[in-house]
Structures are given as structure tokens and as C-alpha cells.
Write an enzyme that holds these catalytic residues in place. Structure first.
Site, short mmCIF file in Angstrom:
data_model
loop_
_atom_site.label_atom_id
_atom_site.label_comp_id
_atom_site.label_asym_id
_atom_site.label_seq_id
_atom_site.Cartn_x
_atom_site.Cartn_y
_atom_site.Cartn_z
N GLY A 47 -1.39 -4.16 -14.13
CA GLY A 47 -0.47 -3.57 -13.15
C GLY A 47 0.89 -4.26 -13.23
N GLY A 80 4.49 -2.79 -11.68
CA GLY A 80 4.70 -2.56 -10.25
C GLY A 80 5.62 -3.60 -9.61
CB ILE A 89 -2.03 3.43 -16.02
CG1 ILE A 89 -2.88 4.61 -16.44
CG2 ILE A 89 -0.93 3.84 -15.04
CD1 ILE A 89 -4.18 4.24 -17.06
CE1 TYR A 142 -3.24 -1.77 -0.74
CE2 TYR A 142 -2.52 -2.22 1.50
CZ TYR A 142 -2.53 -2.54 0.15
OH TYR A 142 -1.82 -3.63 -0.27
#
Ligand code: SER
Length: 310
Positions: free
Chosen positions: A8, A11, A35, A139
Site C-alpha cells: 500500500g 497511499g 495494486i 472500517y
């Protein structure tokens, strides 16, 4: 020296963490993954699907990785639009990493949790490490479950997984995208482009926040601490300061009297109302000397400076 993978990496936290880690890790020992097809950076980049255990394992073994920062997740507000996808990504990517740690393929893991683990029944002010937790978002549910799984793996399988419960992270480089605290970044960009800001939270909604440099320092400090010092096996409360939309609006209005903020709260208001106003992070301070460098004023000044706001 450890060989490190950030999952990740593109981000909000990953893009700053890679820059900071690169100051102490050799170029050929630091690997970024996400990704996306390409990284925004020039660091070594692997396109990896965090939901594929085989893909992760292959890339980790091929590159002899021993330390992983697993940051991939869908945040609170976006998560409410796609609950099943959020649960799937947030939980199953974590299980992939936890299982690689259980198999001793990875030696050390960082994984961020969030103030979203708290809910309406949690105490609101100076929220302690241990309090009732009934998260109201998918979340938050995924982060609370994840914290408990980290603790379980640490105790049952002697893994070394470390975690912080981040408040809203205020950054200048990569925006957060999909969180309830995103307004605290968006408002600066509106101001910079000369537009008034339409805030999705009420003006007096007070939430804990942290400036990105402090968030990155906290991760690095926690990862450097001897495991024996870490009393919290799930995730540490941490905070920089607390603020409301009106507090930032007032600071920006001082710079330009024309700037105005309208408040039109939406579904994110209930999420924000369920979260703490402020956080007690005494365990982090005692166990690994956590101390923030940026308070509210310093954060606002730094954002103005970094975003080149005239
Ligand atoms: N900043 C996050 C969010 O708003 C909290 O972890 O979802």
C-alpha cells in the site's frame, strides 16, 4: 540489515513512509508495492495484490523480505459504500501478512489501526487505551477485529506485529481518500485554489489528529523499540492534538478574509460523532517515548508552507 516491503505504498501514509525509510535503508533493500501498475516514486516497485497470499509470499521470498509495513485498506467513509469489499480487503490482506509472520517468513510487521475502533459507548474525552469499543463503521469493525487478531498471533504464535491507532492524518503530499477526517486536508487545497470550502462535518466537531511527519516518526519509533518494552500487543492509542473544522477555518480566514466555509454535514457526521474528541496515549509515551512534534498551530503553518500557499 532488514529487507523491507511496504504494502500500500502509494497511499497517504505509504508515500511518506517510503521517503523516510529510504534515508536509512539501502536502495536495493527497500521495496514498495501496491495494486497500481506503477509507483509515483523511483524506488523498487512490485505490483502485488495484497489479497493474494501466493502473490505476497512469492514476492516476499524472491526478495528476501523480513519486515513488512502493511498499509492497504479502505477507510471509514468509503467503506460504508462498499461494506463487503471493505471487510474483505481489510481483513483478508491482514490475515495473509499475519500467516506469513506465523510461518516465520516475515520477522516483523507494522499494521495501522484507527480511532474508528471506538464507538458511541466509548468515553469521548481523553479516551483511554482500554474502554468500551462498539465501532459503527465496517472500517472500524475491521480494525478492531484486526487488532485482536494481531494480539492473538503475537501471543499464540510469537509473531512480532506492531500497531498504532491513528487519528486523522494531516498530510500535504498524498491525500487520504475516503476517510471521515479528510476535510482536514481538503480544506487546505480549497483554500489554495481560491475556492470556498463546503465542509461535510459541523463546525464544532472535534476530533483527534496527527501531522504526517509525526505519524511517520511514530511508526519508525515503534518499530525500533525492543519488543520486551511493548506492553500493548494489539494497537497503541496515539494522538498529536485535537481540532474542529472551525479552528482551521479561522486560521485560514486570518490569511485571507475572503475565504469562507459552509457547513453541510452528511453521513460522515454520525461517524465523527461516534469517535473520541481526544485521545489518551500514555502507553505509547511510557513504553516507547512517544511525543508529538506538531501541535495544531505548527501543523497549520507547516501545511501552508508545504502546499506553497501564498
Ligand atoms: N482517517 C481515518 C478515517 O477517517 C481514520 O482512521 O477513516
Amino acid at each position: 540489515m532488514s529487507r523491507v516491503l511496504i504494502v500500500g505504498s502509494e497511499g497517504q501514509i505509504g508515500s511518506q513512509l517510503s521517503v523516510e525509510l529510504s534515508k536509512t535503508i539501502d536502495f536495493d533493500k527497500l521495496f514498495l508495492s501496491d495494486i497500481k501498475d506503477k509507483s509515483k516514486t523511483d524506488f523498487k516497485y512490485l505490483k502485488v495484490d495484497a489479497l493474494s497470499y501466493d502473490d505476497l509470499k512469492k514476492n516476499i521470498l524472491d526478495n528476501d523480505i523480513s519486515e513488512v509495513y502493511h498499509l492497504a485498506a479502505i477507510l471509514s467513509a468509503k467503506g460504508e459504500k462498499v461494506p463487503k469489499k471493505t471487510w474483505n480487503l481489510n481483513m483478508n490482506s491482514l490475515f495473509n501478512i499475519l500467516n506469513l509472520a506465523k510461518e516465520k517468513i516475515i520477522k516483523k510487521v507494522f499494521w495501522p489501526s484507527s480511532i474508528a475502533v471506538f464507538g458511541d459507548s466509548s468515553s469521548k474525552n481523553e479516551t483511554p487505551q482500554f474502554t468500551d469499543k462498539e465501532p459503527i463503521t465496517v472500517y472500524g469493525i475491521s480494525k478492531l477485529a484486526g487488532e485482536n487478531w494481531c494480539k492473538y498471533y503475537n501471543e499464540a504464535y510469537d509473531t512480532d506485529v506492531r500497531s498504532l491507532r491513528f487519528p486523522g492524518v494531516i498530510s500535504y503530499d498524498t491525500p487520504p481518500g475516503g476517510g471521515t477526517t479528510d476535510y482536514a486536508v481538503d480544506i487546505f487545497h480549497s483554500f489554495k485554489s481560491g475556492k470556498n470550502y463546503n465542509c461535510f462535518l459541523n463546525e464544532d466537531t472535534t476530533l483527534p489528529m496527527i501531522y504526517i511527519d509525526d505519524a511517520i516518526n511514530a511508526i519508525i519509533k515503534l518499530m525500533k523499540t525492543s519488543k520486551d518494552n511493548l506492553r500493548i500487543k494489539s494497537s497503541y492509542n496515539i494522538s498529536g492534538f485535537s481540532m474542529s473544522p472551525k479552528m482551521i477555518a479561522d486560521e485560514l480566514k486570518n490569511l485571507n478574509k475572503e475565504f469562507d466555509v459552509e457547513y453541510n454535514s452528511d453521513f460522515r457526521q454520525a461517524i465523527a460523532d461516534s469517535w473520541p474528541n481526544s485521545i489518551m496515549d500514555n502507553y505509547a509515551r511510557e513504553d516507547w517515548d512517544w511525543k508529538e512534534n506538531f501541535d495544531f498551530k505548527k501543523t497549520v503553518n507547516e501545511m501552508i508552507h508545504k502546499l506553497n500557499i501564498k
